[in-house]
Design a protein around this motif. Structure first.
Motif, PDB file in Angstrom:
ATOM      1  N   ALA A  21     -15.353 -49.666  25.296  1.00 57.28           N
ATOM      2  CA  ALA A  21     -16.442 -49.949  26.234  1.00 57.28           C
ATOM      3  C   ALA A  21     -16.143 -51.194  27.064  1.00 57.28           C
ATOM      4  O   ALA A  21     -16.356 -51.209  28.291  1.00 57.28           O
ATOM      5  N   ILE A  22     -15.652 -52.251  26.425  1.00 55.34           N
ATOM      6  CA  ILE A  22     -15.334 -53.485  27.144  1.00 55.34           C
ATOM      7  C   ILE A  22     -14.240 -53.244  28.176  1.00 55.34           C
ATOM      8  O   ILE A  22     -14.332 -53.710  29.325  1.00 55.34           O
ATOM      9  N   LEU A  23     -13.210 -52.494  27.783  1.00 52.49           N
ATOM     10  CA  LEU A  23     -12.122 -52.205  28.722  1.00 52.49           C
ATOM     11  C   LEU A  23     -12.609 -51.345  29.884  1.00 52.49           C
ATOM     12  O   LEU A  23     -12.231 -51.569  31.044  1.00 52.49           O
ATOM     13  N   PHE A  27     -12.362 -52.611  33.723  1.00 53.65           N
ATOM     14  CA  PHE A  27     -11.606 -51.923  34.764  1.00 53.65           C
ATOM     15  C   PHE A  27     -12.511 -51.424  35.888  1.00 53.65           C
ATOM     16  O   PHE A  27     -12.080 -51.346  37.043  1.00 53.65           O
ATOM     17  N   LYS A  28     -13.759 -51.103  35.566  1.00 58.31           N
ATOM     18  CA  LYS A  28     -14.705 -50.750  36.628  1.00 58.31           C
ATOM     19  C   LYS A  28     -14.987 -51.964  37.492  1.00 58.31           C
ATOM     20  O   LYS A  28     -15.050 -51.869  38.727  1.00 58.31           O
ATOM     21  N   LEU A  35      -8.013 -46.011  35.440  1.00 60.89           N
ATOM     22  CA  LEU A  35      -8.224 -46.388  34.047  1.00 60.89           C
ATOM     23  C   LEU A  35      -9.697 -46.242  33.647  1.00 60.89           C
ATOM     24  O   LEU A  35     -10.004 -45.832  32.517  1.00 60.89           O
ATOM     25  N   PHE A  36     -10.602 -46.566  34.570  1.00 62.08           N
ATOM     26  CA  PHE A  36     -12.025 -46.382  34.272  1.00 62.08           C
ATOM     27  C   PHE A  36     -12.345 -44.913  34.050  1.00 62.08           C
ATOM     28  O   PHE A  36     -13.125 -44.555  33.152  1.00 62.08           O
ATOM     29  N   ILE A 198     -22.022 -53.150  35.086  1.00 66.84           N
ATOM     30  CA  ILE A 198     -21.854 -53.680  33.732  1.00 66.84           C
ATOM     31  C   ILE A 198     -23.110 -53.457  32.905  1.00 66.84           C
ATOM     32  O   ILE A 198     -23.053 -52.984  31.767  1.00 66.84           O
ATOM     33  N   LEU A 199     -24.262 -53.784  33.466  1.00 62.88           N
ATOM     34  CA  LEU A 199     -25.524 -53.669  32.737  1.00 62.88           C
ATOM     35  C   LEU A 199     -25.873 -52.214  32.428  1.00 62.88           C
ATOM     36  O   LEU A 199     -26.351 -51.899  31.334  1.00 62.88           O
ATOM     37  N   ILE A 200     -25.625 -51.332  33.385  1.00 65.78           N
ATOM     38  CA  ILE A 200     -25.938 -49.918  33.184  1.00 65.78           C
ATOM     39  C   ILE A 200     -25.096 -49.334  32.058  1.00 65.78           C
ATOM     40  O   ILE A 200     -25.603 -48.669  31.149  1.00 65.78           O
TER      41      ILE A 200
END
Length: 228
Positions: A21-23, A27-28, A35-36, A198-200
């Motif tokens: 999830a962090i990666l 990448f997004k 990658l995303f 990020i929040l979504i």
């Protein structure tokens, strides 16, 4: 699987989910679409596998949580392309129906009116704010709102019915799902806001992980109600 080993394995798998999830979010945020595109569905796949591998028993609740997560995976994949938004919306609508049915498998349909009132006021009010920007999606989005609000009503009703750890996780999960979808709707139909992606994603993956986790805990379904 021994209890201590099971806990260590669950922790390891949870760490993999967090890392993916962090990666994906990273990448997004830097605009690395290839990658995303890989990591977004991969994160949901790991959450789905977590529910499958660590489910306590073969209850109806567990089965419908897994089916719901499968539809979430389909929705995640479709939403990678803006042109498939309506299809992604339909996939998540089916996911919410599965989750809703799974919740009712735990003690039946919950009829608590106060959370229904609060959810209805919030949901219909939010829909009214978005209404002019929805264009051709007015009816599909309204239907989606009604289904996710129903899902949240039943999930919160479980926590009111029994204040156990699994039921608490379910209530938190459905609330986070509404928050995530609310932010997504605002960013898509009104205007983007800082850190929206990020929040979504963070609230969405936390939401479905909590739902998956609830299906792996002792006590969510009496063993006498397990099915083959």
């Amino acid at each position: 699987m021994r209890l201590a080993h099971r806990r260590k394995t669950k922790l390891f798998f949870s760490t993999l989910i967090l890392l993916a999830a962090i990666l994906a979010i990273y990448f997004k945020s830097i605009g690395n679409a290839p990658l995303f595109t890989v990591l977004k569905p991969l994160t949901t796949i790991l959450i789905l596998l977590f529910a499958v591998l660590f489910g306590i028993n073969k209850s109806k609740f567990h089965k419908w949580m897994v089916i719901g997560l499968c539809f979430c995976l389909v929705g995640d994949t479709l939403l990678l392309e803006d042109s498939y938004f309506a299809f992604g919306l339909a996939a998540f609508l089916l996911a919410h129906l599965c989750f809703s049915y799974g919740f009712t498998c735990l003690g039946g349909f919950k009829k608590y009116m106060f959370p229904l009132f609060l959810l209805g006021v919030f949901g219909l009010g939010y829909y009214w704010i978005l209404f002019d920007a929805l264009n051709a999606l007015k009816v599909p989005v309204l239907l989606y709102f009604l289904v996710i609000l129903f899902m949240a009503w039943q999930g919160i009703g479980l926590r009111i019915w029994k204040a156990t750890r699994p039921h608490t996780l379910i209530a938190l999960g459905v609330l986070l799902f509404i928050i995530s979808d609310g932010m997504l709707a605002w960013a898509k139909f009104k205007e983007p806001f800082p850190l929206d992606g990020i929040l979504i994603l963070a609230t969405y993956w936390t939401s479905i992980f909590l739902l998956a986790l609830s299906a792996t805990l002792e006590g969510v379904v009496p063993r006498s109600k397990a099915i083959i």
